[in-house]
Design an enzyme around this catalytic site. Structure first.
Site, PDB file in Angstrom:
ATOM      1  N   ASP A  13       0.860  -1.181   0.000  1.00  0.00           N
ATOM      2  CA  ASP A  13       0.000   0.000   0.000  1.00  0.00           C
ATOM      3  C   ASP A  13       0.893   1.228   0.000  1.00  0.00           C
ATOM      4  O   ASP A  13       2.070   1.172   0.377  1.00  0.00           O
ATOM      5  CB  ASP A  13      -0.925   0.009   1.217  1.00  0.00           C
ATOM      6  CG  ASP A  13      -1.904   1.182   1.201  1.00  0.00           C
ATOM      7  OD1 ASP A  13      -2.273   1.637   0.097  1.00  0.00           O
ATOM      8  OD2 ASP A  13      -2.288   1.652   2.279  1.00  0.00           O
ATOM      9  N   SER A  14       0.299   2.350  -0.397  1.00  0.00           N
ATOM     10  CA  SER A  14       1.041   3.612  -0.350  1.00  0.00           C
ATOM     11  C   SER A  14       1.355   4.007   1.083  1.00  0.00           C
ATOM     12  O   SER A  14       2.262   4.813   1.315  1.00  0.00           O
ATOM     13  CB  SER A  14       0.222   4.717  -1.020  1.00  0.00           C
ATOM     14  OG  SER A  14      -1.002   4.905  -0.332  1.00  0.00           O
ATOM     15  N   TYR A  45      -1.123   8.290  -2.303  1.00  0.00           N
ATOM     16  CA  TYR A  45      -1.156   8.202  -3.756  1.00  0.00           C
ATOM     17  C   TYR A  45      -2.407   8.858  -4.346  1.00  0.00           C
ATOM     18  O   TYR A  45      -2.456   9.121  -5.546  1.00  0.00           O
ATOM     19  CB  TYR A  45      -1.173   6.727  -4.194  1.00  0.00           C
ATOM     20  CG  TYR A  45       0.157   6.014  -4.159  1.00  0.00           C
ATOM     21  CD1 TYR A  45       1.300   6.589  -3.597  1.00  0.00           C
ATOM     22  CD2 TYR A  45       0.266   4.731  -4.687  1.00  0.00           C
ATOM     23  CE1 TYR A  45       2.496   5.900  -3.558  1.00  0.00           C
ATOM     24  CE2 TYR A  45       1.457   4.041  -4.662  1.00  0.00           C
ATOM     25  CZ  TYR A  45       2.574   4.622  -4.092  1.00  0.00           C
ATOM     26  OH  TYR A  45       3.755   3.933  -4.063  1.00  0.00           O
ATOM     27  N   GLY A  46      -3.414   9.082  -3.525  1.00  0.00           N
ATOM     28  CA  GLY A  46      -4.729   9.471  -4.023  1.00  0.00           C
ATOM     29  C   GLY A  46      -4.775  10.746  -4.828  1.00  0.00           C
ATOM     30  O   GLY A  46      -5.705  10.961  -5.602  1.00  0.00           O
ATOM     31  N   CYS A  76      -4.272  -1.214  -2.190  1.00  0.00           N
ATOM     32  CA  CYS A  76      -4.430   0.227  -2.377  1.00  0.00           C
ATOM     33  C   CYS A  76      -5.345   0.423  -3.579  1.00  0.00           C
ATOM     34  O   CYS A  76      -5.018  -0.035  -4.683  1.00  0.00           O
ATOM     35  CB  CYS A  76      -3.069   0.875  -2.624  1.00  0.00           C
ATOM     36  SG  CYS A  76      -3.115   2.625  -3.070  1.00  0.00           S
ATOM     37  N   THR A  78      -6.101   3.133  -5.245  1.00  0.00           N
ATOM     38  CA  THR A  78      -5.525   4.004  -6.271  1.00  0.00           C
ATOM     39  C   THR A  78      -4.501   3.253  -7.105  1.00  0.00           C
ATOM     40  O   THR A  78      -4.502   3.327  -8.341  1.00  0.00           O
ATOM     41  CB  THR A  78      -4.888   5.240  -5.623  1.00  0.00           C
ATOM     42  OG1 THR A  78      -5.888   5.955  -4.891  1.00  0.00           O
ATOM     43  CG2 THR A  78      -4.286   6.157  -6.669  1.00  0.00           C
ATOM     44  N   CYS A 186     -11.447   3.022  -0.159  1.00  0.00           N
ATOM     45  CA  CYS A 186     -10.004   3.160   0.063  1.00  0.00           C
ATOM     46  C   CYS A 186      -9.674   2.259   1.238  1.00  0.00           C
ATOM     47  O   CYS A 186     -10.434   2.202   2.216  1.00  0.00           O
ATOM     48  CB  CYS A 186      -9.644   4.613   0.377  1.00  0.00           C
ATOM     49  SG  CYS A 186      -7.944   4.867   0.963  1.00  0.00           S
ATOM     50  N   THR A 187      -8.552   1.553   1.170  1.00  0.00           N
ATOM     51  CA  THR A 187      -8.246   0.592   2.229  1.00  0.00           C
ATOM     52  C   THR A 187      -7.954   1.260   3.566  1.00  0.00           C
ATOM     53  O   THR A 187      -7.942   0.592   4.603  1.00  0.00           O
ATOM     54  CB  THR A 187      -7.064  -0.315   1.825  1.00  0.00           C
ATOM     55  OG1 THR A 187      -5.934   0.489   1.447  1.00  0.00           O
ATOM     56  CG2 THR A 187      -7.452  -1.218   0.662  1.00  0.00           C
ATOM     57  N   HIS A 188      -7.723   2.571   3.566  1.00  0.00           N
ATOM     58  CA  HIS A 188      -7.601   3.282   4.844  1.00  0.00           C
ATOM     59  C   HIS A 188      -8.945   3.397   5.568  1.00  0.00           C
ATOM     60  O   HIS A 188      -8.989   3.466   6.802  1.00  0.00           O
ATOM     61  CB  HIS A 188      -7.066   4.700   4.620  1.00  0.00           C
ATOM     62  CG  HIS A 188      -5.599   4.792   4.351  1.00  0.00           C
ATOM     63  ND1 HIS A 188      -5.057   4.484   3.127  1.00  0.00           N
ATOM     64  CD2 HIS A 188      -4.561   5.179   5.148  1.00  0.00           C
ATOM     65  CE1 HIS A 188      -3.746   4.683   3.167  1.00  0.00           C
ATOM     66  NE2 HIS A 188      -3.420   5.096   4.386  1.00  0.00           N
TER      67      HIS A 188
END
Length: 272
Positions: A13-14, A45-46, A76, A78, A186-188
């Site tokens: 992931d970023s 990265y978004g 991620c 994005t 978004c994985t966050h």
């Protein structure tokens, strides 16, 4: 035959959002070894140029392959949207990407109005546009770019006034439009689930694809004869391109696990 000396699965992931996917993988595949790479030096990265995201994701995945990874999870949205097709054409291992759960959300929605919270780059990606077009007529999708959410989550703010204020700005138009389902694109964002539920109660059903990603990974491991033998002892590794101490702290805070982490250099980054 399952491999009794398994190579790790790379999870990329970023930043730290991919930890939400790693959590689901670990729950489903407790014997697999995982190598988590957070490209925190260049996160988020978004809002980065598409060409940078594509080139940097390939660079990071090549690094993971050099560490011996047998499969890769691009945790991620994005990076998946901009780079997963290139990765599958270029790299010789199974690659599992993530995408917003629009289809299950449309199926779950009673009002047929679905909110989508994702990064600006995910919403602009061709992959997302194709996914949206494939569901034309099934539901109305209210899409909001969650500007500013990822940096706050990266700092560990998942319930403070700043993040609540931003969430209120993004969720209010969805609720006013009649949405009853929210895609966490978004994985966050799964780390905000409790806060969102506290804010909106049962007005929105949350859709997170982490468990579906883990199941897809499990299928690919079996399909390619890469699954570890039952009873194997996993050897996990956590690395960051910026701040290993922060990654370790956030893994403890978000996943409730104690782990060592290390800082690695993956340079030079693409220039765009």
């Amino acid at each position: 035959m399952p491999n009794v000396n398994p190579a790790p699965i790379g999870v990329f992931d970023s930043g730290l959002g991919g930890l939400s996917v790693l959590r689901e993988i670990r729950a489903l595949l407790p014997h697999e070894s995982l190598l988590y790479l957070a490209d925190s030096k260049y996160a988020p990265y978004g809002e980065k140029p598409e060409a940078f995201v594509q080139a940097r994701t390939l660079q990071a995945c090549e690094w993971l392959l050099a560490q011996g990874c047998k499969a890769l999870v691009i945790a991620c949205n994005t990076a998946t949207g901009h780079a997963v097709e290139l990765l599958r054409q270029t790299l010789p291992v199974p690659i599992i990407g993530v995408e917003p759960g629009l289809k299950p959300a449309a199926a779950a929605s009673q009002s047929k109005v679905v909110g989508v919270l994702a990064t600006a780059n995910t919403l602009k990606s061709g992959k997302f546009a194709r996914l949206l077009a494939s569901l034309d007529g099934e539901s109305r999708f209210i899409c909001e770019a969650g500007l500013g959410l990822v940096p706050l989550i990266e700092q560990g703010d998942i319930d403070g006034p700043d993040i609540r204020g931003r969430l209120d700005n993004y969720l209010t138009p969805m609720l006013e439009a009649g949405a009853d389902t929210l895609v966490l694109g978004c994985t966050h964002y799964p780390f905000l689930s409790d806060t969102i539920r506290d804010m909106v109660g049962n007005q929105l059903t949350l859709v997170d694809t982490g468990s579906a990603i883990a199941r897809q990974l499990a299928r690919k491991l079996v399909e390619h004869d890469l699954a570890v033998a039952p009873g194997a002892v996993p050897q996990d590794r956590f690395v960051s391109t910026k701040d290993a101490a922060h990654l370790r702290q956030m893994a403890a805070a978000l996943l409730h696990i104690e782990t060592q982490a290390e800082t690695v250099a993956i340079e030079p980054a693409p220039a765009f």
